[in-house]
Design a protein around this motif. Structure first.
Motif, PDB file in Angstrom:
ATOM      1  N   GLY A 105      14.603   4.195  -5.804  1.00 44.22           N
ATOM      2  CA  GLY A 105      15.511   5.489  -5.047  1.00 44.22           C
ATOM      3  C   GLY A 105      13.538   6.060  -6.052  1.00 44.22           C
ATOM      4  O   GLY A 105      12.690   5.526  -6.531  1.00 44.22           O
TER       5      GLY A 105
ATOM      6  N   VAL B 268      11.335   7.749  -8.077  1.00 41.15           N
ATOM      7  CA  VAL B 268      10.601   7.660  -9.899  1.00 41.15           C
ATOM      8  C   VAL B 268      10.287   8.616 -10.843  1.00 41.15           C
ATOM      9  O   VAL B 268       8.961   8.907  -9.585  1.00 41.15           O
TER      10      VAL B 268
ATOM     11  N   ALA C   9      11.526  -5.502  -5.367  1.00 41.71           N
ATOM     12  CA  ALA C   9      11.030  -4.245  -4.444  1.00 41.71           C
ATOM     13  C   ALA C   9      11.473  -3.951  -3.347  1.00 41.71           C
ATOM     14  O   ALA C   9      11.243  -4.420  -2.496  1.00 41.71           O
TER      15      ALA C   9
ATOM     16  N   SER D 145       1.286  -1.259   0.031  1.00 43.22           N
ATOM     17  CA  SER D 145       0.121   0.205  -0.066  1.00 43.22           C
ATOM     18  C   SER D 145       0.780   1.100  -0.029  1.00 43.22           C
ATOM     19  O   SER D 145       1.845   1.729   0.772  1.00 43.22           O
TER      20      SER D 145
HETATM   21  N1  LIG Z   1       7.242   5.210  -6.963  1.00 42.22           N
HETATM   22  C1  LIG Z   1       8.842   5.086  -6.707  1.00 42.22           C
HETATM   23  O1  LIG Z   1       9.075   6.767  -6.404  1.00 42.22           O
HETATM   24  C2  LIG Z   1       8.774   4.032  -5.137  1.00 42.22           C
HETATM   25  C3  LIG Z   1       9.982   4.211  -4.949  1.00 42.22           C
HETATM   26  C4  LIG Z   1      10.311   3.271  -3.781  1.00 42.22           C
HETATM   27  C5  LIG Z   1      10.094   2.236  -4.164  1.00 42.22           C
HETATM   28  N2  LIG Z   1       9.170   1.492  -4.687  1.00 42.22           N
HETATM   29  C6  LIG Z   1       7.680   0.601  -4.322  1.00 42.22           C
HETATM   30  O2  LIG Z   1       7.955   0.376  -5.500  1.00 42.22           O
HETATM   31  C7  LIG Z   1       6.471  -0.799  -5.156  1.00 42.22           C
HETATM   32  C8  LIG Z   1       5.485  -0.354  -6.955  1.00 42.22           C
HETATM   33  O3  LIG Z   1       5.610   1.023  -6.442  1.00 42.22           O
HETATM   34  P1  LIG Z   1       4.715   2.585  -7.765  1.00 42.22           P
HETATM   35  O4  LIG Z   1       5.389   3.060  -7.497  1.00 42.22           O
HETATM   36  O5  LIG Z   1       3.834   1.398  -8.525  1.00 42.22           O
HETATM   37  O6  LIG Z   1       3.409   2.227  -6.043  1.00 42.22           O
HETATM   38  P2  LIG Z   1       2.237   1.786  -6.537  1.00 42.22           P
HETATM   39  O7  LIG Z   1       1.894   3.040  -7.833  1.00 42.22           O
HETATM   40  O8  LIG Z   1       1.001   2.217  -5.006  1.00 42.22           O
HETATM   41  O9  LIG Z   1       0.920   0.223  -6.989  1.00 42.22           O
HETATM   42  C9  LIG Z   1       1.425  -0.584  -5.699  1.00 42.22           C
HETATM   43  C10 LIG Z   1       0.801  -1.327  -6.190  1.00 42.22           C
HETATM   44  O10 LIG Z   1       0.487  -2.445  -5.231  1.00 42.22           O
HETATM   45  C11 LIG Z   1      -1.013  -3.058  -4.982  1.00 42.22           C
HETATM   46  N3  LIG Z   1      -1.308  -3.384  -3.444  1.00 42.22           N
HETATM   47  C12 LIG Z   1      -1.610  -1.730  -2.962  1.00 42.22           C
HETATM   48  N4  LIG Z   1      -2.002  -2.319  -1.362  1.00 42.22           N
HETATM   49  C13 LIG Z   1      -1.903  -3.411  -1.921  1.00 42.22           C
HETATM   50  C14 LIG Z   1      -2.062  -4.615  -0.417  1.00 42.22           C
HETATM   51  N5  LIG Z   1      -3.455  -4.595   0.632  1.00 42.22           N
HETATM   52  N6  LIG Z   1      -1.784  -5.828  -0.624  1.00 42.22           N
HETATM   53  C15 LIG Z   1      -1.603  -5.877  -1.525  1.00 42.22           C
HETATM   54  N7  LIG Z   1      -1.139  -5.492  -2.727  1.00 42.22           N
HETATM   55  C16 LIG Z   1      -1.858  -4.106  -2.234  1.00 42.22           C
HETATM   56  C17 LIG Z   1      -1.526  -2.703  -5.990  1.00 42.22           C
HETATM   57  O11 LIG Z   1      -2.079  -3.474  -7.297  1.00 42.22           O
HETATM   58  P3  LIG Z   1      -3.418  -4.074  -6.681  1.00 42.22           P
HETATM   59  O12 LIG Z   1      -4.256  -2.657  -6.457  1.00 42.22           O
HETATM   60  O13 LIG Z   1      -3.649  -4.338  -8.350  1.00 42.22           O
HETATM   61  O14 LIG Z   1      -3.510  -4.731  -5.863  1.00 42.22           O
HETATM   62  C18 LIG Z   1      -0.973  -1.031  -6.437  1.00 42.22           C
HETATM   63  O15 LIG Z   1      -1.084  -1.597  -7.532  1.00 42.22           O
HETATM   64  C19 LIG Z   1       5.896  -0.475  -4.062  1.00 42.22           C
HETATM   65  O16 LIG Z   1       6.479  -1.193  -2.719  1.00 42.22           O
HETATM   66  C20 LIG Z   1       7.024   1.767  -3.687  1.00 42.22           C
HETATM   67  O17 LIG Z   1       7.073   1.032  -2.733  1.00 42.22           O
HETATM   68  C21 LIG Z   1       8.080   3.309  -5.190  1.00 42.22           C
END
Ligand SMILES: NC(=O)c1ccc[n+]([C@@H]2O[C@H](COP(=O)([O-])OP(=O)(O)OC[C@H]3O[C@@H](n4cnc5c(N)ncnc54)[C@H](OP(=O)(O)O)[C@@H]3O)[C@@H](O)[C@H]2O)c1
Length: 302
Positions: free
Chosen positions: A169, A171, A116, A74
């Motif tokens: 980092g 994104v 990730a 989340s």
């Molecule tokens: N974007 C960044 O800048 C960044 C930086 C560092 C790390 N990250 C990490 O990389 C990962 C992907 O990032 P993102 O930016 O693509 O994140 P995002 O857009 O928030 O997508 C995360 C996905 O996780 C799933 N999710 C949400 N709540 C959940 C739950 N309760 N149980 C299981 N799945 C759940 C959702 O898929 P569904 O709704 O289809 O289940 C959602 O599409 C994340 O874990 C994030 O913390 C991202």
């Protein structure tokens, strides 16, 4: 070897771009989603329902799968209440635990899991230059979340499965995530540096991040890697570069930590903390970035 990859969190910012790339390179994609409305069924792109909170998973998702890419969790970019903090921590832990228990009890033949992780594992510092072997930590919420996430990933090693953690980092994407939140106010002539402005921000262009996942997937590389561009910048320079790319003036002084905390609460630490992070380890294995410099990334995205 089957070319089916199972992706969790596939409907998010990173997941959508990664799925597109996997499909264009001839992989079949299975993905797990907590939203039944997001399930599609095509020959090379199949969705399956899961809900890690209730240990609920459609085991057919593992059919023919050798590699799992785990992005689920989340969002961290929400106000940190007691409930949201618990969800940020437990969704990441439970997602990996459910994958682990499913693979173990049904003896699915998974060779590699790529997960990730985040540079938030590194303590706030304006002077350190973080490499993957850095050992220090502290008891802050972000450090606790990311350490627990990486610990849950390590369990797969006991099943003889290769594990890779990408410490991602900030994104940079045209439509979602941090960049529109920074560029929106700049476009509207109300942008300004956040916090002291001296804090380091280690960013990565979405295309390079997706290429890095594909690089790890195709070369079976295991271990922990920072997923950041080679040139982190200080926050004030980040905002200046955005203003330059958008041809807008920066008319306002810094928004100090106190005001940010008032507006965003504890989650303001995401923007005020400083992490200057090295990209050398993955580069030494042959990964080549398309976007080394922030100005080039921004002129592509804005
Ligand atoms: N974007 C960044 O800048 C960044 C930086 C560092 C790390 N990250 C990490 O990389 C990962 C992907 O990032 P993102 O930016 O693509 O994140 P995002 O857009 O928030 O997508 C995360 C996905 O996780 C799933 N999710 C949400 N709540 C959940 C739950 N309760 N149980 C299981 N799945 C759940 C959702 O898929 P569904 O709704 O289809 O289940 C959602 O599409 C994340 O874990 C994030 O913390 C991202």
């Amino acid at each position: 070897m089957s070319n089916t990859v199972l992706i969790t969190g596939a409907t998010g910012l990173i997941g959508k771009a990664l799925v597109k790339n996997c499909l264009s390179q001839g992989f079949n994609v299975h993905y797990l989603t907590t939203r039944k409305s997001k399930i599609t069924t095509q020959d090379n792109h199949k969705g399956f329902y899961w809900n890690p909170e209730f240990d609920d998973i459609d085991l057919e998702c593992f059919e023919g799968v050798k590699v799992i890419i785990n992005l689920a969790g989340s969002s961290i970019a929400q106000r940190w209440t007691k409930a949201s903090k618990s969800s940020i921590l437990t969704t990441r832990k439970k997602a990996l635990e459910l994958l682990y228990s499913s693979v173990k009890s049904h003896n699915f033949k998974i060779k590699h899991i790529i997960s990730a992780s985040a540079i938030g594992i590194y303590p706030d510092s304006k002077t350190r230059y973080y490499k993957e072997d850095f050992q220090g930590t502290d008891s802050s919420f972000l450090r606790t979340v990311v350490s627990s996430w990486e610990n849950s990933l390590k369990a797969f090693i006991s099943l003889g499965i290769k594990t890779t953690a990408l410490r991602i980092g900030i994104v940079l994407d045209k439509h979602e995530g941090a960049l529109p939140k920074i560029s929106g106010p700049v476009k509207a002539f109300i942008g300004s540096p956040l916090g002291s402005g001296d804090q380091w921000q280690s960013w990565i262009h979405i295309d390079d991040l997706v290429r890095m996942f594909m690089f790890v997937l195709c070369s079976n590389i295991e271990g922990v890697f920072n997923a950041v561009a080679p040139n982190p910048v200080q926050q004030k320079d980040f905002v200046k570069s955005v203003a330059k790319a958008l041809k807008r003036p920066l008319l306002f002084p810094k928004i100090n930590k106190f005001l940010l905390n008032l507006a965003l609460g504890e989650m303001s630490t995401i923007v005020t903390e400083s992490q200057r992070v090295s990209s050398h380890k993955i580069q030494n294995l042959g990964f080549d970035y398309n976007f080394h410099e922030l100005d080039v990334a921004l002129s592509d995205l804005l």
